[in-house]
Design a protein around this motif. Sequence first.
Motif, short mmCIF file in Angstrom:
data_model
loop_
_atom_site.label_atom_id
_atom_site.label_comp_id
_atom_site.label_asym_id
_atom_site.label_seq_id
_atom_site.Cartn_x
_atom_site.Cartn_y
_atom_site.Cartn_z
N SER A 245 0.81 -1.22 0.00
CA SER A 245 0.00 0.00 0.00
C SER A 245 0.84 1.27 0.00
O SER A 245 0.35 2.35 -0.33
CB SER A 245 -0.91 0.02 1.23
N CYS A 246 2.12 1.16 0.35
CA CYS A 246 2.99 2.33 0.46
C CYS A 246 3.36 2.83 -0.93
O CYS A 246 4.03 2.14 -1.70
CB CYS A 246 4.25 1.99 1.26
N THR A 247 2.94 4.05 -1.25
CA THR A 247 3.20 4.60 -2.58
C THR A 247 4.49 5.39 -2.65
O THR A 247 5.04 5.57 -3.74
CB THR A 247 2.04 5.51 -3.02
N GLU A 248 5.00 5.85 -1.49
CA GLU A 248 6.20 6.69 -1.53
C GLU A 248 7.04 6.55 -0.27
O GLU A 248 6.52 6.59 0.84
CB GLU A 248 5.82 8.16 -1.70
N ILE A 249 8.35 6.41 -0.49
CA ILE A 249 9.34 6.48 0.59
C ILE A 249 10.21 7.69 0.26
O ILE A 249 10.90 7.71 -0.76
CB ILE A 249 10.20 5.22 0.67
#
Length: 263
Positions: free
Chosen positions: A127-131
């Motif tokens: 679900s993580c779209t950006e680091i």
Amino acid sequence: MRVQTEEWRRFIPGSRMYKGKKTLFYNGEILYVFAGEGYRIYSQEERNSWEVIVVLPGVEVIPELNFRGCENLERVIMSDTVQRIEDEAFSDCESLVFVKLSRNLEYIGGYAFYDCTSLISMFIPPSCTEIDKGAFDGCTMLSIFNVAQQTQIGERVFANTALIRASPSEQSRYYNHGAVNEWVKNINQGEEYKLHRACSSFNPLEEIIYEIVKRKGPSALQKKNEIGLTAFDYLEANPFANIEIDQRVLLKRYVLEMMGETV
């Protein structure tokens, strides 16, 4: 009056001993204000006493700088309501070794885990779209990193980590961010690392793992990827693994089945 059980008490916000560890049950307060006010609610002495942080259900955002410099913090366990970790939220937590992220996390802010020098592994939910930039810069022991192909990774996310030191890319010497980020995403790609991917998943299942071992043979258990890690190295580090698989039991099952017997 009914006696409060440990299981019930863990949903009450506050700082207290829990299962032998000083634990903060966090309910979303802003604990740090950057504009000269410094720490709020808890003193630095109290912050340094925390060994575990449990982020309670309902919390959606970990504010910036909130847990920076909690020097004895070892474990962070987040409820699945958390969607964002803001800039430097856990930076300089030098004793941090274990983090279970929210399955619904969408964003990890800049330098969120900067200089967490004891952190070895991190499993980023799909679900993580950006680091964002430098999120894991300075995590010198970080060698296990599982992240989806679609996640956007910023500059210097892996600077000064064990991962960057293991990178075979000549470009990494000059820190070509794109090349390094793609390499990290693809460490366990390819048919030969199918078992690695099964052990790194967010729902590792014993039957799937066994079927891969049966198809590829027992040597799959000892197969190392290009940074020297076996599939079970990932399984043992995986905070989302709700199973314990003994390799000896797995091998016994394999041998007996090959002999036409059942366990």
